[in-house]
Design a protein around this motif. Structure first.
Motif, mmCIF file in Angstrom:
data_model
loop_
_atom_site.group_PDB
_atom_site.id
_atom_site.type_symbol
_atom_site.label_atom_id
_atom_site.label_comp_id
_atom_site.label_asym_id
_atom_site.label_seq_id
_atom_site.Cartn_x
_atom_site.Cartn_y
_atom_site.Cartn_z
ATOM 1 N N GLN A 17 10.698 -2.988 8.532
ATOM 2 C CA GLN A 17 10.236 -3.052 7.139
ATOM 3 C C GLN A 17 9.077 -2.065 6.931
ATOM 4 O O GLN A 17 9.032 -1.330 5.945
ATOM 5 N N TYR A 18 8.156 -2.034 7.897
ATOM 6 C CA TYR A 18 7.023 -1.097 7.809
ATOM 7 C C TYR A 18 7.511 0.345 7.767
ATOM 8 O O TYR A 18 7.038 1.154 6.960
ATOM 9 N N HIS A 19 8.477 0.668 8.603
ATOM 10 C CA HIS A 19 8.935 2.063 8.668
ATOM 11 C C HIS A 19 9.530 2.546 7.349
ATOM 12 O O HIS A 19 9.476 3.727 7.049
ATOM 13 N N LYS A 20 10.049 1.618 6.557
ATOM 14 C CA LYS A 20 10.619 2.007 5.260
ATOM 15 C C LYS A 20 9.536 2.340 4.233
ATOM 16 O O LYS A 20 9.821 3.004 3.238
ATOM 17 N N ILE A 21 8.329 1.838 4.450
ATOM 18 C CA ILE A 21 7.243 2.099 3.479
ATOM 19 C C ILE A 21 6.068 2.783 4.163
ATOM 20 O O ILE A 21 4.959 2.836 3.633
ATOM 21 N N LYS A 22 6.344 3.336 5.340
ATOM 22 C CA LYS A 22 5.292 3.881 6.214
ATOM 23 C C LYS A 22 4.430 4.934 5.513
ATOM 24 O O LYS A 22 3.196 4.903 5.621
ATOM 25 N N THR A 23 5.075 5.868 4.800
ATOM 26 C CA THR A 23 4.307 6.962 4.197
ATOM 27 C C THR A 23 3.248 6.407 3.247
ATOM 28 O O THR A 23 2.072 6.771 3.311
ATOM 29 N N ALA A 24 3.681 5.503 2.385
ATOM 30 C CA ALA A 24 2.746 4.935 1.404
ATOM 31 C C ALA A 24 1.675 4.081 2.085
ATOM 32 O O ALA A 24 0.486 4.170 1.743
ATOM 33 N N VAL A 25 2.093 3.279 3.054
ATOM 34 C CA VAL A 25 1.135 2.386 3.733
ATOM 35 C C VAL A 25 0.109 3.205 4.509
ATOM 36 O O VAL A 25 -1.103 2.969 4.401
ATOM 37 N N ILE A 31 -2.553 -2.546 1.890
ATOM 38 C CA ILE A 31 -1.177 -2.715 2.371
ATOM 39 C C ILE A 31 -0.417 -3.685 1.456
ATOM 40 O O ILE A 31 0.724 -3.427 1.046
ATOM 41 N N LEU A 32 -1.082 -4.779 1.119
ATOM 42 C CA LEU A 32 -0.427 -5.795 0.283
ATOM 43 C C LEU A 32 -0.102 -5.263 -1.106
ATOM 44 O O LEU A 32 0.918 -5.625 -1.704
ATOM 45 N N ALA A 89 -2.388 4.786 2.234
ATOM 46 C CA ALA A 89 -3.315 3.813 1.641
ATOM 47 C C ALA A 89 -4.357 3.351 2.657
ATOM 48 O O ALA A 89 -5.543 3.188 2.323
ATOM 49 N N VAL A 90 -3.913 3.175 3.904
ATOM 50 C CA VAL A 90 -4.850 2.740 4.948
ATOM 51 C C VAL A 90 -5.871 3.851 5.214
ATOM 52 O O VAL A 90 -7.084 3.596 5.307
ATOM 53 N N ILE A 91 -5.367 5.083 5.297
ATOM 54 C CA ILE A 91 -6.287 6.214 5.546
ATOM 55 C C ILE A 91 -7.298 6.335 4.400
ATOM 56 O O ILE A 91 -8.489 6.587 4.630
ATOM 57 N N GLU A 92 -6.826 6.085 3.199
ATOM 58 C CA GLU A 92 -7.739 6.160 2.051
ATOM 59 C C GLU A 92 -8.885 5.144 2.198
ATOM 60 O O GLU A 92 -10.045 5.451 1.923
ATOM 61 N N VAL A 93 -8.534 3.938 2.652
ATOM 62 C CA VAL A 93 -9.586 2.922 2.861
ATOM 63 C C VAL A 93 -10.529 3.391 3.970
ATOM 64 O O VAL A 93 -11.759 3.310 3.830
ATOM 65 N N LEU A 94 -9.957 3.914 5.059
ATOM 66 C CA LEU A 94 -10.807 4.368 6.178
ATOM 67 C C LEU A 94 -11.742 5.475 5.703
ATOM 68 O O LEU A 94 -12.934 5.487 6.032
ATOM 69 N N GLU A 95 -11.188 6.405 4.931
ATOM 70 C CA GLU A 95 -12.017 7.520 4.428
ATOM 71 C C GLU A 95 -13.094 7.023 3.466
ATOM 72 O O GLU A 95 -14.200 7.549 3.444
#
Ligand code: PLP
Length: 371
Positions: free
Chosen positions: A7-15, A239-240, A18-24
């Motif tokens: 399931q993650y791999h299907k939305i990996k690019t977006a996830v 992610i959510l 988004a995670v990198i944006e939070v980290l940045e």
């Protein structure tokens, strides 16, 4: 039981973005990402307020605190549920009063609620078990007649629509005074860690819920009531928020998988497939069979040997748990609940199951059951 990796791999690019944006941004707690997710989820959930928190268990605890439940008060709950529903009551020295579930829906039986009401009863806690909605219309009528609060445990039911007898619909979790949910990874809306949320349409309750989840703070460093520390972090919220856009499709995939199982097990005398009450759409958090004349543990092992996971949700009802001895747990007579705990078995159900996998599972279940 679930395939969160595919399931993650299907939305990996977006996830990942988004995670990198939070980290940045380095805003890990609170901030815009959490607020945006809460706003989007409130809208989806048809609730005026969504207050995120650390997990579904905290959501239930904070709900009881916000409603002002006191030690010695009683809450009416099904015994056939995950322990979190009732554990938090005990933690707050509130007495869980266990009642029966409906033998078909496995959700709290409204007829049993009225019989359990005493002068100490303060709230009813229906659980939308396995993704099927409890009868919220009957429950709200009883609650209104007896001036009781309703806390919906919607950890397994997010996205379900309850259909009232006049044809109108409301999301489960938005009908009672407070709705609670969990974002545990295997849930229909699952995070990549822990998470939870509370929902209400009541302005005052929203303030209390928010305050209690944040150390009882009304403004920074002003602590008006005793609270706790329960936060959804920004990475999970990011992610959510992406997964929320897919929630209806995720539910549709689960329902499709349930239909395939239903067809595969149709007309087998030893197997009862999940009942689908017409008052809701069932979001199939679990696909749970009821077995008659089958050694369930041997079936579970037989499936495990073929690489098929199966789970028993739940082998011991809450009233039978040692932790409730002090609340007179073992004095309850709940024959339907006990009957269910001995007969249920849940098969894998998730968004990534394909028909071939399901036919393999069906064939193996039938091979064992029909032997
Ligand atoms: C019915 C029910 N209530 C409460 C919870 C608690 O949620 P969490 O695990 O996020 O604390 C869960 C999930 O595990 C659940 O299934």
């Amino acid at each position: 039981m679930v395939d969160t990796k595919t399931q993650y791999h299907k939305i990996k690019t977006a996830v990942d973005a988004a995670v990198i944006e939070v980290l940045e941004s380095s805003v890990f707690i609170g901030g815009k990402v959490v607020a945006t997710f809460a706003e989007n989820l409130a809208k989806y959930h048809q609730s005026k307020y969504c207050i995120p928190c650390a997990n579904g268990t905290d959501a239930l605890q904070i709900a009881m605190m916000a409603l002002g439940l006191q030690p010695g008060d009683e809450v009416i709950t099904p015994s056939f549920t995950y322990i979190a529903t009732v554990e938090v009551a005990a933690l707050l020295h509130i007495k869980p009063v266990f009642i029966e579930v409906d033998a078909k829906t496995f959700c709290i039986d409204p007829a049993a609620i009225e019989k359990a009401i005493t002068p100490k009863t303060k709230a009813i806690i229906p659980v939308h078990l396995y993704g099927q909605a409890a009868n919220m219309e009957a429950i709200m009528q009883i609650a209104e007649a007896h001036h009781l609060f309703v806390i919906e445990d919607n950890a397994q039911g997010i996205g379900n629509d309850f259909i009232f007898s006049d044809g109108s619909t409301k999301k489960t979790g938005s009908i009672g005074h407070i709705g609670c949910t969990s974002f545990y990874p295997s849930k229909n809306l699952g995070a990549y860690g822990d998470g939870g949320a509370m929902f209400t349409n009541d302005d005052d309750l929203a303030i209390k819920l928010r305050m209690i989840a944040s150390h009882g703070q009304s403004k920074q460093y002003y602590h008006d009531v005793v609270g706790c520390n329960s936060r959804l972090d920004a990475v999970q919220a990011a992610i959510l928020d992406i997964k929320l856009k897919h929630l209806d499709a995720y539910i549709a995939a689960r329902v499709k998988a349930a239909n395939i199982y239903d067809n595969g097990f149709a007309n087998n005398k030893k197997i009862t497939t999940p009942f689908r009450d017409t008052n809701n759409k069932h979001v199939f958090h679990q696909y749970t069979l009821l077995l008659e004349g089958v050694n369930r543990n041997e079936l579970k092992q037989f499936l495990a040997d073929k690489g098929i996971p199966a789970m028993i949700y739940y082998p011991i009802a809450a009233h039978q748990q040692k932790m409730f001895d002090a609340f007179g747990g073992n004095s309850y007579q709940l024959p339907i609940t006990d009957w269910l705990t001995e007969r249920v078995i849940s098969l894998p159900i998730h968004t990534e199951l394909d028909e071939e996998q399901q036919q393999f599972i069906i064939a193996n279940v039938l091979e064992f059951v029909n032997q």
